[in-house]
Write a protein that holds these residues in place. Structure first.
Motif, PDB file in Angstrom:
ATOM      1  N   GLN A 152      -7.386 -24.135 -37.324  1.00 48.32           N
ATOM      2  CA  GLN A 152      -7.857 -25.015 -38.405  1.00 48.32           C
ATOM      3  C   GLN A 152      -9.273 -25.507 -38.150  1.00 48.32           C
ATOM      4  OE1 GLN A 152      -5.485 -24.440 -40.985  1.00 48.32           O
ATOM      5  NE2 GLN A 152      -5.943 -26.572 -41.430  1.00 48.32           N
ATOM      6  N   ILE A 153      -9.569 -25.778 -36.873  1.00 45.52           N
ATOM      7  CA  ILE A 153     -10.926 -26.233 -36.531  1.00 45.52           C
ATOM      8  C   ILE A 153     -11.924 -25.136 -36.884  1.00 45.52           C
ATOM      9  CG2 ILE A 153     -12.457 -26.928 -34.651  1.00 45.52           C
ATOM     10  CD1 ILE A 153      -9.942 -28.005 -33.208  1.00 45.52           C
ATOM     11  N   LEU A 154     -11.597 -23.917 -36.480  1.00 44.72           N
ATOM     12  CA  LEU A 154     -12.502 -22.797 -36.765  1.00 44.72           C
ATOM     13  C   LEU A 154     -12.606 -22.556 -38.269  1.00 44.72           C
ATOM     14  CD1 LEU A 154     -11.391 -20.438 -33.900  1.00 44.72           C
ATOM     15  CD2 LEU A 154     -13.680 -21.369 -34.214  1.00 44.72           C
TER      16      LEU A 154
ATOM     17  N   PHE B 222     -12.921 -32.396 -37.362  1.00 44.78           N
ATOM     18  CA  PHE B 222     -13.386 -31.013 -37.421  1.00 44.78           C
ATOM     19  C   PHE B 222     -14.878 -30.860 -37.114  1.00 44.78           C
ATOM     20  CE2 PHE B 222      -9.614 -30.914 -40.297  1.00 44.78           C
ATOM     21  CZ  PHE B 222      -8.823 -30.171 -39.442  1.00 44.78           C
TER      22      PHE B 222
ATOM     23  N   ILE C 296     -16.161 -25.277 -29.630  1.00 49.55           N
ATOM     24  CA  ILE C 296     -15.547 -23.953 -29.586  1.00 49.55           C
ATOM     25  C   ILE C 296     -16.656 -22.921 -29.488  1.00 49.55           C
ATOM     26  CG2 ILE C 296     -14.171 -22.300 -30.896  1.00 49.55           C
ATOM     27  CD1 ILE C 296     -12.609 -24.626 -32.014  1.00 49.55           C
TER      28      ILE C 296
ATOM     29  N   TYR D 290     -22.002 -28.546 -40.283  1.00 47.43           N
ATOM     30  CA  TYR D 290     -21.260 -29.202 -39.206  1.00 47.43           C
ATOM     31  C   TYR D 290     -22.167 -29.469 -38.015  1.00 47.43           C
ATOM     32  CZ  TYR D 290     -16.502 -28.927 -41.019  1.00 47.43           C
ATOM     33  OH  TYR D 290     -15.356 -29.128 -41.724  1.00 47.43           O
TER      34      TYR D 290
ATOM     35  N   PHE E  95     -17.942 -20.841 -32.368  1.00 49.40           N
ATOM     36  CA  PHE E  95     -18.692 -21.530 -33.413  1.00 49.40           C
ATOM     37  C   PHE E  95     -20.182 -21.205 -33.334  1.00 49.40           C
ATOM     38  CE2 PHE E  95     -21.073 -25.353 -34.762  1.00 49.40           C
ATOM     39  CZ  PHE E  95     -20.575 -25.526 -36.033  1.00 49.40           C
TER      40      PHE E  95
ATOM     41  N   LEU F 265     -15.234 -31.395 -33.276  1.00 50.01           N
ATOM     42  CA  LEU F 265     -14.442 -30.484 -32.438  1.00 50.01           C
ATOM     43  C   LEU F 265     -14.953 -29.048 -32.511  1.00 50.01           C
ATOM     44  CD1 LEU F 265     -10.812 -31.790 -33.020  1.00 50.01           C
ATOM     45  CD2 LEU F 265     -12.275 -32.147 -31.026  1.00 50.01           C
ATOM     46  N   SER F 266     -15.410 -28.635 -33.703  1.00 55.30           N
ATOM     47  CA  SER F 266     -15.863 -27.246 -33.813  1.00 55.30           C
ATOM     48  C   SER F 266     -17.069 -26.979 -32.917  1.00 55.30           C
ATOM     49  CB  SER F 266     -16.168 -26.893 -35.264  1.00 55.30           C
ATOM     50  OG  SER F 266     -17.122 -27.773 -35.785  1.00 55.30           O
TER      51      SER F 266
ATOM     52  N   SER G  89     -12.216 -24.656 -40.693  1.00 58.93           N
ATOM     53  CA  SER G  89     -12.905 -25.704 -41.434  1.00 58.93           C
ATOM     54  C   SER G  89     -14.411 -25.473 -41.420  1.00 58.93           C
ATOM     55  CB  SER G  89     -12.586 -27.071 -40.842  1.00 58.93           C
ATOM     56  OG  SER G  89     -13.309 -27.262 -39.648  1.00 58.93           O
ATOM     57  N   ALA G  90     -14.906 -24.886 -40.325  1.00 59.84           N
ATOM     58  CA  ALA G  90     -16.341 -24.663 -40.210  1.00 59.84           C
ATOM     59  C   ALA G  90     -16.754 -23.336 -40.842  1.00 59.84           C
ATOM     60  CB  ALA G  90     -16.763 -24.686 -38.742  1.00 59.84           C
TER      61      ALA G  90
END
Lengths: 477, 477
Positions: free
Chosen positions: A359-361, B462, B469, B69, B472, B465-466, A363-364
């Protein structure tokens, strides 16, 4: 709601349930104890069951989800009420007796007895037996044995068996249930043999096996497993607690020389979590115990909590606050799908974490499809959504119960941990309900709320909660 | 990832941000204090900003979600780092200064100052100003004022504004942003006027208005609002805290004689929650205070916590454990969508509860379609699924942060409440970080984890947090 059908099935369950009392009656005979403690509820079950059965010839045989929920949800409640009669016979307060029996069948292991040594042997046996029966599920047992119930078994099983779905190791449901119960029986015999070999009395071997494999945690000694002070016994129980928290379908396959567990996502995650959590707690305990003791205590205790067994070899309420917090979190993880363990279940926690990451990925970068895999298969979005909804509801129930329990006058940590220990079917908590305490001193309303939490937790929320929605009982809704 | 574009936007944000320092410089002039505390960061912003701007002419102007983001997430981090220079200038430890500034911009209100009275007036002003700026969102402000940024405003806004979605009260985004800021300004002027009228000094009126409307909670007195011992002032602040936790679009409409708030599901649920929770806490406090005092303390304190302001008129850490547990739960509910409040947001909690209810019904009767309504419209399933996923992730972050913080040596209740108070942008917690304490005594790693929680909480998971990752940051993923 086809009420006649529900009553009809419930009456059958109660009739079958009466048979179970034969076992403590035999034990009472052997130890020269009063058999009426078990004859009375047995007769009552038969009497009530037959009356209800004959008054409720169902018009149609079609059991829908709704009827299945009502049968299983109320079945567990009635069995817990009827099963509490032996305690009441031995002068336990009815609310306490109900709490203890619910704690038994739901394999929670929270007890209201400060000293269990004073109880008659046959009652200790009954106490352990409730856990053994509750571990694999009462309805599953009846489905497996009695063909009359197995017709509608699928609906009933889905409402009772923990985890994501019932894994069919055989095409026919009844065959699956029989095989799972056979596996359970085999492991039971094996553990009794091992515990007896390593020096436990036969009585203790049987009662502790009942409560290990079912991840229940009732002991015949107030000090729990610490009483034995025997590393070999601890090791045997350690292994069988892990087995109790494992999907029984995997164990069945293993016994048939199918090593699927080695590649099973949930099993690997389950073992990894136990090892990591135990190691962390072991390190945190190094300022309390020397290394070997820390390993022994930490691995046993962490496994006991995460599998939701609840045995103790040491009072973990005296550990550091970070260890106690971790213990609380482990309670929520619980055992595997299709195991006897409680909690949210390892598979759900795994999928929840993977889903959150995706979900994090997403969302971006909304256009990219993110998939979650489980056992090399792509997990359906619907399943992931159901898991987040389940988790959210679980947390809501936890929060509301904690507030309700604290309003009865319990302190902060006792409220939080008592609800964690009952909703997740663990047993001992922290503070007033810590490892060296019992639930005896809690106010009656708190005991009833916690018994409700055990019931809701064991049947994984929906089965029980839907009973409390008025629309559920309407004919058409 | 179009890094050049991100750097280009970030450099613009930092350049615009430098202008903000003019205000504390004027205050420092007025009070004859050192202007270098603000001139230094101002020059640094201009210097770094212009260098980065000229090194990063972007190849393309297309800002995707990812870039949005990165701009907003890093923008808040950089602004919190640069904004901490005035504190460092006045001999605050850099980690403490960063904690205080992050606590300011995220409108948390957790402070590392045991006594704020010793701080220079201009620094107290700056401290309040960070909250006023953070309340409506720094990027929103720049989008509203500077046309260069508003081109990509939609993406940026979505990453910064709390709640389910940005409500467009005008077709053009920039017009919406300007109107919302105008509403904010109007309420600011009104509250300053009222507080001054009821006896606050002009300086206190301004700084407290900054931190009321933004639901921030920094005060210029260590005793917070209890310092004034003035029921009229408490009443004014009570009303403006509620306004701060309300969707500003509704307030804008009200100022234009549109009474949509009366029918708004979230607003009605928000007010109902405040009233019910306050009443419950009022009853729980009756054995501590006489009735009128209990009403006064309970309603103010409950509203202060649920709107995530964090002002105190009484040390709620001395209340009963059930009141303290309820206070913790209220922190997670927070303010409304499109308000300056933190937490999970009232609309999400409402939809989560309704969705859970419908899930219970659906599980027992899968064929029946269950719908959830919000403002008379049927809520899309996708939105409900996103909310449960958001909630699950929120709880996971809470649990992991609590464990991490406890590993730095904090006790049980301090760990739980410090994370609750920072992740939800409230401010004061319980135990070591209770209402009459500060965050000064916490270990440095705990401060950094909690500052991270403020950042994650304010930008609703989000966005921040992204950034952590690795995928990202890759060009294609």
């Amino acid at each position: 709601m086809n009420t006649r059908l529900v009553v009809n099935y419930l009456s059958q369950i109660i009739i079958y349930f009466s048979i179970v009392f034969i076992l403590p009656i035999l034990i009472a005979f052997y130890y020269n104890e009063d058999v009426f403690a078990y004859l009375i509820p047995m007769s009552l079950c038969l009497f009530l069951g037959f009356i209800a059965y004959h008054l409720s010839k169902p018009e149609s045989e079609i059991a829908k989800y709704k009827e299945g929920y009502a049968i299983v949800g109320l079945g567990w409640l009635f069995v817990s009420i009827l099963g509490s009669i032996p305690y009441i016979y031995y002068h336990t307060h009815p609310v306490d007796a109900f709490f203890e029996t619910m704690s038994g069948f739901t394999t929670t292991g929270a007890t209201i007895f400060n000293r269990v040594e004073v109880l008659p042997k046959s009652l200790l046996f009954w106490r352990g037996l409730t856990q053994w029966l509750g571990g694999m599920g009462i309805v599953v047992l009846f489905v497996a044995i009695f063909p009359a119930l197995s017709k509608k078994g699928e609906t009933l099983l889905q409402a009772e068996v923990p985890g994501l779905k019932v894994e069919k190791i055989r095409p026919k449901l009844r065959d699956t249930a029989i095989r799972l119960y056979a596996t359970y029986m085999f492991l039971t015999a094996l553990e009794i043999l091992l515990l007896y070999t390593f020096g436990m009395s036969l009585f203790d071997s049987i009662t502790h096996t009942f409560t290990t494999l079912s991840t229940g945690g009732f002991s015949t000694h107030s000090e729990s497993i610490a009483y034995f002070q025997n590393p070999a016994i601890e090791a045997v129980i350690f292994v069988f607690m892990i087995l109790g928290g494992t999907n029984f379908a995997l164990i069945y396959l293993l016994l048939n020389r199918n090593f699927r567990f080695l590649k099973d996502t949930e099993f690997r995650f389950y073992i990894a979590l136990i090892l990591i959590a135990s190691a962390v707690i072991c390190i945190l305990n190094l300022d309390r115990y020397p290394l070997t003791q820390s390993i022994r205590f930490s691995f046993f205790q962490t496994t006991s909590i995460m599998t939701t067994t609840g045995y103790t070899t040491v009072d973990f309420d005296k550990w550091s606050d970070s260890a106690r917090l971790l213990i609380l979190v482990l309670m929520f993880i619980g055992g595997s799908t299709g195991s006897t363990g409680g909690g949210i279940k390892v598979a759900r926690i795994y999928l929840l974490s993977m889903h959150s990451l995706s979900q994090i990925l997403k969302s971006a970068e909304p256009r990219t499809a993110r998939i979650v895999r489980f056992n090399d298969e792509i997990v359906d979005k619907e399943i992931l959504n159901n898991i987040t909804a389940f988790f959210s509801l679980y947390i809501l129930i936890f929060v509301i119960s904690t507030l309700a329990v604290s309003l009865t006058g319990l302190d902060f940590i006792t409220s939080v941990s008592a609800v964690s220990a009952t909703l997740n079917n663990v047993g001992p908590g922290l503070g007033m309900v810590g490892a060296s305490e019992s639930y005896a001193s809690l106010p009656t309303p708190a005991k009833l709320i916690l018994a409700f939490d055990m019931w809701v937790g064991r049947l994984e929320l929906f089965t029980v909660l839907s009973l409390f929605i008025p629309a559920f009982w309407r004919e058409r809704w």
